[in-house]
Design a protein around this motif. Structure first.
Motif, PDB file in Angstrom:
ATOM      1  N   ASN A  85     -31.711  17.800  24.895  1.00  0.00           N
ATOM      2  CA  ASN A  85     -32.114  17.847  23.485  1.00  0.00           C
ATOM      3  C   ASN A  85     -32.137  19.267  22.913  1.00  0.00           C
ATOM      4  N   ALA A  86     -31.941  20.285  23.730  1.00  0.00           N
ATOM      5  CA  ALA A  86     -31.886  21.662  23.223  1.00  0.00           C
ATOM      6  C   ALA A  86     -30.481  22.049  22.758  1.00  0.00           C
ATOM      7  N   PHE A  87     -29.483  21.282  23.141  1.00  0.00           N
ATOM      8  CA  PHE A  87     -28.096  21.622  22.817  1.00  0.00           C
ATOM      9  C   PHE A  87     -27.878  21.774  21.311  1.00  0.00           C
ATOM     10  N   ASP A  88     -28.283  20.772  20.549  1.00  0.00           N
ATOM     11  CA  ASP A  88     -28.076  20.825  19.095  1.00  0.00           C
ATOM     12  C   ASP A  88     -28.795  22.008  18.464  1.00  0.00           C
ATOM     13  N   LYS A  89     -29.953  22.318  18.988  1.00  0.00           N
ATOM     14  CA  LYS A  89     -30.726  23.432  18.435  1.00  0.00           C
ATOM     15  C   LYS A  89     -30.005  24.766  18.638  1.00  0.00           C
ATOM     16  N   ILE A  90     -29.463  24.984  19.820  1.00  0.00           N
ATOM     17  CA  ILE A  90     -28.833  26.287  20.067  1.00  0.00           C
ATOM     18  C   ILE A  90     -27.517  26.450  19.326  1.00  0.00           C
ATOM     19  N   ILE A  91     -26.751  25.390  19.193  1.00  0.00           N
ATOM     20  CA  ILE A  91     -25.453  25.556  18.531  1.00  0.00           C
ATOM     21  C   ILE A  91     -25.605  25.727  17.023  1.00  0.00           C
ATOM     22  N   ARG A  92     -26.762  25.386  16.477  1.00  0.00           N
ATOM     23  CA  ARG A  92     -27.003  25.574  15.039  1.00  0.00           C
ATOM     24  C   ARG A  92     -27.398  27.002  14.689  1.00  0.00           C
ATOM     25  N   HIS A  93     -27.800  27.800  15.670  1.00  0.00           N
ATOM     26  CA  HIS A  93     -28.219  29.176  15.385  1.00  0.00           C
ATOM     27  C   HIS A  93     -27.067  29.973  14.795  1.00  0.00           C
ATOM     28  N   THR A  94     -27.378  30.773  13.799  1.00  0.00           N
ATOM     29  CA  THR A  94     -26.381  31.650  13.199  1.00  0.00           C
ATOM     30  C   THR A  94     -25.795  32.547  14.281  1.00  0.00           C
ATOM     31  N   GLY A  95     -24.496  32.602  14.316  1.00  0.00           N
ATOM     32  CA  GLY A  95     -23.847  33.492  15.265  1.00  0.00           C
ATOM     33  C   GLY A  95     -23.569  32.887  16.622  1.00  0.00           C
ATOM     34  N   PHE A  96     -24.043  31.666  16.876  1.00  0.00           N
ATOM     35  CA  PHE A  96     -23.783  31.076  18.187  1.00  0.00           C
ATOM     36  C   PHE A  96     -22.354  30.562  18.226  1.00  0.00           C
ATOM     37  N   ASP A  97     -21.611  31.018  19.185  1.00  0.00           N
ATOM     38  CA  ASP A  97     -20.215  30.644  19.379  1.00  0.00           C
ATOM     39  C   ASP A  97     -20.172  29.671  20.556  1.00  0.00           C
ATOM     40  N   LEU A  98     -19.535  28.530  20.378  1.00  0.00           N
ATOM     41  CA  LEU A  98     -19.490  27.513  21.432  1.00  0.00           C
ATOM     42  C   LEU A  98     -18.971  28.051  22.765  1.00  0.00           C
ATOM     43  N   ARG A  99     -18.123  29.057  22.718  1.00  0.00           N
ATOM     44  CA  ARG A  99     -17.567  29.609  23.958  1.00  0.00           C
ATOM     45  C   ARG A  99     -18.660  30.155  24.880  1.00  0.00           C
ATOM     46  N   ILE A 100     -19.807  30.493  24.304  1.00  0.00           N
ATOM     47  CA  ILE A 100     -20.918  31.036  25.094  1.00  0.00           C
ATOM     48  C   ILE A 100     -21.441  30.005  26.090  1.00  0.00           C
ATOM     49  N   ILE A 101     -21.283  28.729  25.770  1.00  0.00           N
ATOM     50  CA  ILE A 101     -21.774  27.657  26.648  1.00  0.00           C
ATOM     51  C   ILE A 101     -21.266  27.852  28.076  1.00  0.00           C
ATOM     52  N   ARG A 102     -20.039  28.326  28.200  1.00  0.00           N
ATOM     53  CA  ARG A 102     -19.465  28.538  29.540  1.00  0.00           C
ATOM     54  C   ARG A 102     -20.263  29.554  30.358  1.00  0.00           C
ATOM     55  N   LYS A 103     -20.926  30.483  29.700  1.00  0.00           N
ATOM     56  CA  LYS A 103     -21.658  31.555  30.387  1.00  0.00           C
ATOM     57  C   LYS A 103     -23.174  31.380  30.329  1.00  0.00           C
ATOM     58  N   LEU A 104     -23.641  30.313  29.726  1.00  0.00           N
ATOM     59  CA  LEU A 104     -25.073  30.131  29.514  1.00  0.00           C
ATOM     60  C   LEU A 104     -25.870  30.160  30.816  1.00  0.00           C
TER      61      LEU A 104
END
Length: 191
Positions: free
Chosen positions: A52-71
């Protein structure tokens, strides 16, 4: 002096390279759901990356989906910057005892081969458990912001950010306050 040491550790973190290849939302979701529980190598604190935290983090200004690979790796190598109790005046949280805030670094190389370095601040919710010796935490959010924004006092740069967009202009106010407080402590020690 504790804050100063933490700031030095954060500054000395080696940024993790984020792949240039774009990532589709479905792929980002699949990668995220496979993260599970990760242990921070500096503190030993385990964090479960809850769905349930996924939607919250991707909505943040400046969050690029590519970061998920390095999270996961970014959290694993992150430095614990500060902890805080639950703010009971804001909202009742009977299952939380507080929050832990970790900071890591990532970098992107743009099309012109310029390297852009970013902080990523993780907030974990520290959960109540039956055993006092047991600590459980879950991933709550991540905030990404350009390292260059923190070179000066944050209060001086807020107005300048209003005309920018994305992670280039996204100042993490909580992280800025932490750095500013550390600067004040350092100045007090030096005088």
């Amino acid at each position: 002096m504790q804050n100063f040491n933490i700031v030095e550790k954060i500054k000395n973190l080696k940024p993790l390279k984020v792949a240039e290849q774009e990532l589709l939302m479905e792929d980002a979701w699949e990668i995220y759901t496979r993260i599970g529980t990760i242990q921070n190598e500096n503190t030993g604190q385990n964090a479960t990356f809850v769905n349930n935290a996924f939607d919250k983090i991707i909505r943040h200004t400046g969050f690029d989906l590519r970061i998920i690979r390095k999270l996961a790796v970014a959290y694993q190598k992150a430095i614990l910057a500060w902890t805080e109790p639950v703010n009971k005046s804001h909202k009742e949280h009977p299952n939380f005892v507080g929050y832990s805030n970790y900071v890591s670094k990532i970098f992107f190389t743009d099309k012109q081969k310029n390297v852009k370095i970013y902080y990523i601040r993780f907030t974990l919710q520290n959960l109540k458990t039956k055993l006092k010796t047991e600590q459980r935490s879950q991933f709550h959010s991540a905030y990404v912001s350009n390292v260059e924004l923190y070179k000066e006092d944050a209060s001086a740069i807020f107005p300048a950010l209003a005309v920018r967009r994305g992670a280039e202009a996204s100042l993490d106010k909580r992280l800025a306050q932490f750095f500013d407080k550390s600067r004040e402590i350092t100045k007090g020690v030096q005088t």
